[in-house]
Each structure stands twice: as C-alpha cells, then as structure tokens.
Design a protein around this motif. Sequence first.
Motif, PDB file in Angstrom:
ATOM      1  N   GLY A 179       1.133  -1.037  -0.078  1.00  0.00           N
ATOM      2  CA  GLY A 179       0.275  -0.258   0.227  1.00  0.00           C
ATOM      3  C   GLY A 179       1.231   1.010  -0.242  1.00  0.00           C
ATOM      4  O   GLY A 179       0.304   2.380  -0.253  1.00  0.00           O
ATOM      5  N   THR A 180       2.468   1.040  -0.107  1.00  0.00           N
ATOM      6  CA  THR A 180       2.898   2.856  -0.057  1.00  0.00           C
ATOM      7  C   THR A 180       3.812   2.085  -1.559  1.00  0.00           C
ATOM      8  O   THR A 180       3.538   1.569  -2.159  1.00  0.00           O
ATOM      9  N   VAL A 181       4.474   3.727  -1.888  1.00  0.00           N
ATOM     10  CA  VAL A 181       5.185   4.252  -2.934  1.00  0.00           C
ATOM     11  C   VAL A 181       6.774   4.064  -2.730  1.00  0.00           C
ATOM     12  O   VAL A 181       6.765   4.911  -1.890  1.00  0.00           O
ATOM     13  N   ASP A 182       7.771   3.385  -3.474  1.00  0.00           N
ATOM     14  CA  ASP A 182       8.616   3.240  -2.406  1.00  0.00           C
ATOM     15  C   ASP A 182       9.233   4.166  -4.115  1.00  0.00           C
ATOM     16  O   ASP A 182      10.383   3.804  -4.849  1.00  0.00           O
ATOM     17  N   PHE A 183       9.855   5.521  -3.780  1.00  0.00           N
ATOM     18  CA  PHE A 183      10.783   6.251  -4.612  1.00  0.00           C
ATOM     19  C   PHE A 183      11.957   6.479  -4.413  1.00  0.00           C
ATOM     20  O   PHE A 183      12.554   7.728  -5.300  1.00  0.00           O
ATOM     21  N   ASP A 184      12.424   5.299  -3.425  1.00  0.00           N
ATOM     22  CA  ASP A 184      14.058   5.705  -3.558  1.00  0.00           C
ATOM     23  C   ASP A 184      14.607   4.273  -3.532  1.00  0.00           C
ATOM     24  O   ASP A 184      16.060   4.220  -3.261  1.00  0.00           O
ATOM     25  N   PHE A 185      14.300   3.800  -4.970  1.00  0.00           N
ATOM     26  CA  PHE A 185      14.402   2.420  -4.973  1.00  0.00           C
ATOM     27  C   PHE A 185      15.800   2.557  -5.580  1.00  0.00           C
ATOM     28  O   PHE A 185      17.131   1.847  -5.930  1.00  0.00           O
ATOM     29  N   CYS A 186      15.805   4.066  -6.393  1.00  0.00           N
ATOM     30  CA  CYS A 186      17.158   4.856  -7.014  1.00  0.00           C
ATOM     31  C   CYS A 186      18.117   5.399  -6.553  1.00  0.00           C
ATOM     32  O   CYS A 186      18.909   5.857  -7.266  1.00  0.00           O
ATOM     33  N   ALA A 187      17.661   4.854  -5.398  1.00  0.00           N
ATOM     34  CA  ALA A 187      18.603   6.407  -4.798  1.00  0.00           C
ATOM     35  C   ALA A 187      20.608   6.101  -4.418  1.00  0.00           C
ATOM     36  O   ALA A 187      21.298   6.812  -4.635  1.00  0.00           O
ATOM     37  N   ASN A 188      20.524   4.553  -4.562  1.00  0.00           N
ATOM     38  CA  ASN A 188      22.011   4.184  -4.944  1.00  0.00           C
ATOM     39  C   ASN A 188      22.689   4.579  -6.316  1.00  0.00           C
ATOM     40  O   ASN A 188      23.860   3.383  -6.641  1.00  0.00           O
ATOM     41  N   GLY A 189      21.589   4.446  -7.336  1.00  0.00           N
ATOM     42  CA  GLY A 189      22.133   4.293  -8.940  1.00  0.00           C
ATOM     43  C   GLY A 189      21.835   2.711  -9.739  1.00  0.00           C
ATOM     44  O   GLY A 189      19.919   2.639  -8.511  1.00  0.00           O
ATOM     45  N   ASP A 190      22.420   2.527 -10.588  1.00  0.00           N
ATOM     46  CA  ASP A 190      21.727   1.577 -11.028  1.00  0.00           C
ATOM     47  C   ASP A 190      21.595   0.386 -10.095  1.00  0.00           C
ATOM     48  O   ASP A 190      22.322  -0.119  -9.588  1.00  0.00           O
ATOM     49  N   VAL A 191      20.347  -0.681 -10.784  1.00  0.00           N
ATOM     50  CA  VAL A 191      20.350  -1.907  -9.691  1.00  0.00           C
ATOM     51  C   VAL A 191      20.255  -3.112 -10.465  1.00  0.00           C
ATOM     52  O   VAL A 191      19.899  -2.908 -11.722  1.00  0.00           O
ATOM     53  N   LEU A 192      21.076  -4.022  -9.860  1.00  0.00           N
ATOM     54  CA  LEU A 192      20.856  -5.184 -10.691  1.00  0.00           C
ATOM     55  C   LEU A 192      20.889  -6.389  -9.950  1.00  0.00           C
ATOM     56  O   LEU A 192      20.949  -6.206  -9.087  1.00  0.00           O
ATOM     57  N   TRP A 193      19.273  -6.804 -10.271  1.00  0.00           N
ATOM     58  CA  TRP A 193      18.919  -7.694 -10.163  1.00  0.00           C
ATOM     59  C   TRP A 193      18.977  -9.649 -10.088  1.00  0.00           C
ATOM     60  O   TRP A 193      19.110  -9.514 -11.481  1.00  0.00           O
ATOM     61  N   ALA A 194      20.184 -10.374  -9.596  1.00  0.00           N
ATOM     62  CA  ALA A 194      21.094 -11.471 -10.642  1.00  0.00           C
ATOM     63  C   ALA A 194      20.378 -12.785  -9.533  1.00  0.00           C
ATOM     64  O   ALA A 194      21.123 -13.404  -9.456  1.00  0.00           O
ATOM     65  N   ASP A 195      19.938 -11.992  -8.303  1.00  0.00           N
ATOM     66  CA  ASP A 195      20.314 -13.074  -7.184  1.00  0.00           C
ATOM     67  C   ASP A 195      19.490 -14.520  -7.674  1.00  0.00           C
ATOM     68  O   ASP A 195      18.223 -14.522  -8.329  1.00  0.00           O
ATOM     69  N   PRO A 196      19.486 -16.361  -7.623  1.00  0.00           N
ATOM     70  CA  PRO A 196      18.543 -16.963  -7.997  1.00  0.00           C
ATOM     71  C   PRO A 196      17.260 -16.994  -6.864  1.00  0.00           C
ATOM     72  O   PRO A 196      16.075 -17.554  -7.183  1.00  0.00           O
ATOM     73  N   LYS A 197      16.972 -15.909  -5.320  1.00  0.00           N
ATOM     74  CA  LYS A 197      15.892 -16.063  -4.501  1.00  0.00           C
ATOM     75  C   LYS A 197      15.243 -15.030  -5.819  1.00  0.00           C
ATOM     76  O   LYS A 197      16.127 -14.091  -5.843  1.00  0.00           O
ATOM     77  N   PRO A 198      14.571 -15.313  -5.359  1.00  0.00           N
ATOM     78  CA  PRO A 198      13.398 -14.255  -6.158  1.00  0.00           C
ATOM     79  C   PRO A 198      13.011 -13.065  -5.500  1.00  0.00           C
ATOM     80  O   PRO A 198      13.525 -13.087  -4.056  1.00  0.00           O
ATOM     81  N   TYR A 199      12.403 -12.778  -5.976  1.00  0.00           N
ATOM     82  CA  TYR A 199      12.450 -10.604  -5.224  1.00  0.00           C
ATOM     83  C   TYR A 199      10.429 -10.783  -5.331  1.00  0.00           C
ATOM     84  O   TYR A 199      10.626 -10.587  -6.403  1.00  0.00           O
ATOM     85  N   VAL A 200      10.340 -10.118  -4.260  1.00  0.00           N
ATOM     86  CA  VAL A 200       9.169 -10.075  -4.163  1.00  0.00           C
ATOM     87  C   VAL A 200       8.603  -8.381  -4.020  1.00  0.00           C
ATOM     88  O   VAL A 200       9.882  -7.521  -2.746  1.00  0.00           O
ATOM     89  N   ILE A 201       7.401  -8.078  -4.261  1.00  0.00           N
ATOM     90  CA  ILE A 201       7.457  -6.719  -4.291  1.00  0.00           C
ATOM     91  C   ILE A 201       6.821  -6.302  -3.884  1.00  0.00           C
ATOM     92  O   ILE A 201       5.172  -6.638  -3.611  1.00  0.00           O
ATOM     93  N   TYR A 202       6.683  -5.335  -2.834  1.00  0.00           N
ATOM     94  CA  TYR A 202       5.223  -5.412  -1.744  1.00  0.00           C
ATOM     95  C   TYR A 202       4.885  -3.232  -2.091  1.00  0.00           C
ATOM     96  O   TYR A 202       5.885  -3.007  -2.275  1.00  0.00           O
ATOM     97  N   GLY A 203       3.894  -3.177  -2.879  1.00  0.00           N
ATOM     98  CA  GLY A 203       3.440  -1.597  -2.925  1.00  0.00           C
ATOM     99  C   GLY A 203       3.743  -1.633  -4.571  1.00  0.00           C
ATOM    100  O   GLY A 203       3.679  -2.269  -4.765  1.00  0.00           O
ATOM    101  N   ILE A 204       3.926  -0.761  -4.504  1.00  0.00           N
ATOM    102  CA  ILE A 204       4.277   0.311  -6.580  1.00  0.00           C
ATOM    103  C   ILE A 204       5.723   1.371  -6.103  1.00  0.00           C
ATOM    104  O   ILE A 204       6.515   1.516  -5.375  1.00  0.00           O
ATOM    105  N   LEU A 205       6.653  -0.584  -6.886  1.00  0.00           N
ATOM    106  CA  LEU A 205       8.229   0.191  -6.914  1.00  0.00           C
ATOM    107  C   LEU A 205       8.172   1.381  -8.088  1.00  0.00           C
ATOM    108  O   LEU A 205       7.662   0.830  -9.437  1.00  0.00           O
TER     109      LEU A 205
END
Length: 240
Positions: free
Chosen positions: A52-78
């Motif tokens: 129920g929230t909006v994550d505006f800070d996702f890019c705060a540290n620059g480019d993002v690479l998702w390469a983990d074999p574990k899944p990524y679970v998103i809560y809210g709006i990314l």
Amino acid sequence: MSDPGLEKLFRRLSKNLNQDKLFINREGETQVVHLEAFGQNANYEPNRFSAGTVDFDFCANGDVLWADPKPYVIYGILVVEGCTLELEPGTRVYVHGGIVNSEDGPYSDGNITVGPTGIILSNGEVDNPVIFQGDRLESPFADISGQWSGLRLASTPNGGSRNNVFSYTTIKNSIIGLRVDSASQVTLDHCQIYNTSSIGLVGIHADIDASNTLIHSNGSHGLQCSYGGNYNFEYCTIAS
C-alpha cells in the motif's frame, strides 16, 4: 500419497518445508501442536511491510542489478526513476497485489512503474526466462488473473521512458500486462504476456517494437494501441 499430483507438488516443495512445534500447557497438561509450512527465502522490495506504499527511493544508490537466484518479492508500488533496473536470466519477480484504500479512493496494489528517466532491461534467455507474476505460488493460483496491477512505462509532459528491453520474459496473472504511456518506448523479443484480467499490452501514443512475442488469455483486448504512435510487430501471436 495416493494423488500423483499432490505427491509431485510435495516433492517439489519439500526442500522448502519449515517445521516447528507449539507447546500449550494448561492445568498441568501439555498439548503439542505440530506446525508445517512451505516457504522459501526471498529478497523483499522495499520490505515485507510496505504493502500500500510507493517506493520512490529504489534508485537512491544508482543503477540496480537483480541477479540473485532467490526471488524478488515486491510490496506496494516500485518506482524506477533515475536509474536502470537490469534483471539477469532466470530472475523471478513476485508482486504482492490487493486492494488499497487511500484518501483518493481504492486502487489496485502491486505495480512496477518505470519513470521518464528510468530504464528496465529484462535479460531472459530461452531456457532461463525472467518471470513477473503474483506472489501466490499455490497451484490453485497458477492461472488466476488480476493478482497484481502490472508493469507501466510512464511519461510526464517532459517525455517518457525510453530504451526499455524485455527479452525472453514472461508477464502473467496481472490486471494489465504491460502499459506503455505516451512518448515511452520498449522492445519486446520472445516474450509472453498472458492471464491478464484486462488488456495484455497497451500502447498510448507509444513506440513498441515486438518480435516473436505471444499475448493470450486476456480478459479484455490482447493488444490496444491508442492515440497514434509507432508500432512494429513481427512474428507475433495475439490470441484473446
């Protein structure tokens, strides 16, 4: 187990079986309750309690690479704005949906929005695709549409999101699969968009290049192109 389907499911999930015991002591008598649950470790974005929230800070540290074999679970709006989100082959993205009541009224939660200065690169491979879907992994939810809001390449009066690429990527069980807003641009190659409760792929005065892409089992249109734009579809199947 007499049911082959249940046995197969158990074998697949047993490596993620969590077991514990609950001891209840009352008037000198102890009762033991055995607990069992299937689960798996995951990366939570931004955290487990952000529905129920909006994550505006996702890019705060620059480019993002998702390469983990574990899944990524998103809560809210990314919100991907001001950086590039790159997904390596085999990345699994599970989006938690639901209805949120806000000051402006109810809305559907669970969304990935790429802003005008954001880019998403989904680098799946033929035997190792990137998958976007809801976070209900039980077999009854495997083909249920409308579980999360969908992906959106957004725009403002200053322009839209450009240079987005989805290769060997599956988007399923959402409300809208992929929405490409005015002046935004995306390239789709060997992708699948299906089991949406509304439209599979939406272009609103957008630039879309799609090849070898399959869009099917949509509650509304498989494809909607509105208010002009530039569209190129080669060797694609749209069946709704």
